[in-house]
Structures are given as structure tokens and as C-alpha cells.
Write a protein that holds these residues in place. Sequence first.
Motif, PDB file in Angstrom:
ATOM      1  N   TYR A   1       0.873  -1.186   0.000  1.00  0.00           N
ATOM      2  CA  TYR A   1       0.000   0.000   0.000  1.00  0.00           C
ATOM      3  C   TYR A   1       0.902   1.225   0.000  1.00  0.00           C
ATOM      4  O   TYR A   1       2.118   1.113   0.141  1.00  0.00           O
ATOM      5  CB  TYR A   1      -0.946   0.005   1.207  1.00  0.00           C
TER       6      TYR A   1
ATOM      7  N   ASN B   1      -9.228   5.083  -3.033  1.00  0.00           N
ATOM      8  CA  ASN B   1      -9.413   6.080  -4.084  1.00  0.00           C
ATOM      9  C   ASN B   1     -10.827   6.642  -3.989  1.00  0.00           C
ATOM     10  O   ASN B   1     -11.770   5.941  -4.347  1.00  0.00           O
ATOM     11  CB  ASN B   1      -9.183   5.409  -5.458  1.00  0.00           C
TER      12      ASN B   1
ATOM     13  N   THR C   1      -1.008   8.958  -4.625  1.00  0.00           N
ATOM     14  CA  THR C   1      -0.694   7.561  -4.929  1.00  0.00           C
ATOM     15  C   THR C   1       0.109   7.487  -6.222  1.00  0.00           C
ATOM     16  O   THR C   1      -0.291   8.063  -7.234  1.00  0.00           O
ATOM     17  CB  THR C   1      -2.013   6.759  -5.065  1.00  0.00           C
TER      18      THR C   1
ATOM     19  N   ASN D   1      -8.069   8.673  -1.506  1.00  0.00           N
ATOM     20  CA  ASN D   1      -7.286   8.165  -0.384  1.00  0.00           C
ATOM     21  C   ASN D   1      -7.556   8.973   0.893  1.00  0.00           C
ATOM     22  O   ASN D   1      -7.829  10.160   0.841  1.00  0.00           O
ATOM     23  CB  ASN D   1      -5.793   8.227  -0.744  1.00  0.00           C
TER      24      ASN D   1
ATOM     25  N   GLY E   1      -1.212   6.039   3.316  1.00  0.00           N
ATOM     26  CA  GLY E   1      -2.445   5.332   2.955  1.00  0.00           C
ATOM     27  C   GLY E   1      -3.312   5.180   4.195  1.00  0.00           C
ATOM     28  O   GLY E   1      -2.947   5.637   5.291  1.00  0.00           O
TER      29      GLY E   1
END
Length: 371
Positions: free
Chosen positions: A113, A162, A142, A164, A117
Motif C-alpha cells: 500500500y 481512491n 498515490t 485516499n 495510505g
Amino acid sequence: MSETETRSKAAPTPKPWIEAIHAYVPGKSKGKDGRPLIKLSANENPLGTSEAALAAKAAAPALYPDPDSTALRTAIGARHGIDPARVVMGTGSDELLNLAAQGYAGLGDEVIYVRYGFSVYDIAARRCGATPVVAPDADYGTDVDALLALVTDRTRVVFVANPNNPTGSYLPKGDIARLHAALPSDVLLVLDQAYGEYVAPEDDDGALALAAAHDNVLVTRTFSKIFGLAGERIGWGTGAPGIVATLNRIRGPFNVSSTGQAMAEAALADADFVEASRVHNRDERDRFVAKLEALGNHGLRPLPSQANFVLTLFEGALSAEAAFEGLADRGYIVRWLPGQGLPQALRITIGKSADMDAIAAALREMAEAAK
Ligand SMILES: *Cc1c(COP(=O)(O)O)cnc(C)c1O
């Protein structure tokens, strides 16, 4: 002494990978002196909950719930054009994120990840003994190439939120498609759309279509954010039949309460409330970001957000910590995230119009006074 006698003196030893977990830290709702503050620290809907959902609460029976949430899955399927057999319910989407890691990764496996995140991914990976692998960010966003560069033979799961959380950053459809296309087909791509309903329909990232078409994509959604049902703990996921069967095998048998099922079904049907919430958020977020951008000369930098919060960097004389304390003195609790490597930032949930004005004015006052 016999072996059992020696052993009986020792306390149970947790698994080392469990001991390495830092427990999730929820957003606070009280100030230092215990007085309640206006809570803009947990990305809750400032418009509350749909009246229709609140009305459905009273009618729900207190006996065991439908273990398969049949009516709710049918409603979700109808709303999104998904076969209800491809929908799995969770006690919040948190449960599904954990089950995804548990179902597909274990000791010796890797779970990827992004840095900054969602903090549950780290816990989900460690809980099942897998090794968390953290990709560097691209100015807090990201970075698809950075994620792909970390894929090895041991990679089992990739988590991407998404938009995030806590950054608010968003990958467009092309980037999500590129990420999926470049991953080995035996890697599970989990696309966490907890804030999906806040995204304008024309900016859809294509996640649900990927989950419908491929065997290695799980999309998760929640009733906690735009629907205002965080207290009921209801999330759902969709993916290939094999993925849904795996998660159903290991979820709690009665993991969504009767009340939660009834309220979520009513909330889903109240499209006007959802749309009003999305529009309120978009308009207030735009207004708030413009006010913060005007403080750029004082080092404030709001990151572009597609969610119901704005991560603001404090790169000048006013520190995020001082701003956090100053807002608390004025009755507002926002999220300061030093534990997530973001001591320089505050995540501020978009609330009611008057509160956003008050926060922007307070930040201006503090920024101008800081030296
Ligand atoms: C809030 C949030 C969730 C899940 O919340 P639940 O209440 O467990 O459904 C999942 N992912 C992200 C990125 C979130 O911010």
C-alpha cells in the motif's frame, strides 16, 4: 517440575506479528478539559443521516438478523447494476479489508500500500502475519509506478484507497486501469472506495467495472461516510464469485445487524439525501480550499481533495500542532496525524458552512500572528 507445571506459570504469548501492531487511533471528539468539541476529525457527514434511514431504525426486529443481508444486497445490486450474488457485506468496510488480507495473505507473503495510505491496511496485513510493504508517495498522492516497482513473487494483495484517506488524493480511471493491467493476475487488487459517493459521476475511476470484469479485483464501499451510518458498522464489497465466496467463508455469520440492514436499505433509497450531501461537500470544500490557498504566503497548502476532507500542510511559521491546539481552543477538533508520519499536516473534515468559515478565519488569524 513437569513440563505442564513450568508452562502454567507463563502468561500466554501473543504472536510476534500481532505484538508489532499499533492499534488504530480514532479521531477524538473531546478537548483536553473533556468538553465536547465540534468534531471534524472522523469524516462524518455534517448533514447527519437520511430521515428515511432514521425512521427505518424503529421498525427493525431485535432477533437475529438475516445472515446474508439479502434485501440489502439486492438493493445494492439494483443501485449499481451488480449481481447481488457478487456482493459481500461486512461489519464496516474495515472488516472486509481485514478479511481480504486474511483470505489471500499469510506468513511470508507481502501486502503493498502507499505511504500516507489508510492506516487499517497496515493492521490488516500484520494481523495475518504478512509483511507490509510501503510504496513512496508522489507529493502525498498515490504513485502507480512506485506501487508496481514493489511487486515481487511474494506479493498477494495491493490496497489502494481512491479517494485516499488521509490525503484526499484521487487517481483517475486511466491510472487505476494501468495499475490493474500491470499487476500479476494472482495478486488481489483491493480498491477501497469509502469516499466513492463524493466523487462526481463523470470522474468515476472505473473500479466497479474492473471488479465486474476481472477475477482479481475487490471493491469496498461503506455506509459510514456519505450515508451517515458509521454507528451501524456496514460496509460492502464486490468482486468475482471466488473472492466473494472466500470472504463469506471467514466473515462473522451475523456480521450486519438487523437495524443496520434496515437503515442502510432506506439510506440507499434516499438518493436526494446522498446527492444533497455530495453537492454540499463539493461546494463547501471548494470554498474552504480557496480560503486556505489564499494563506499560501503563510505556508498553508491544502492538497487537492476528491473526498469530504482536506489535508492541509503547514509549511510556514504556523505549525500544524499549534493550529490543532488553536482550533481546539475555539471549539473544533480536527485530525493531527503525527502517528502516521504527518506531523506537518491537519486533516479537516468538511462540515457545515458556518463552521468552515470559522475555521478558515481562525487559521488566518493564527497564521498572521505566527512568527
Ligand atoms: C472510513 C474509511 C473506511 C471504512 O470505514 P467503515 O466505517 O469500517 O466502513 C475504509 N477506508 C477508508 C479509506 C476510510 O477512510
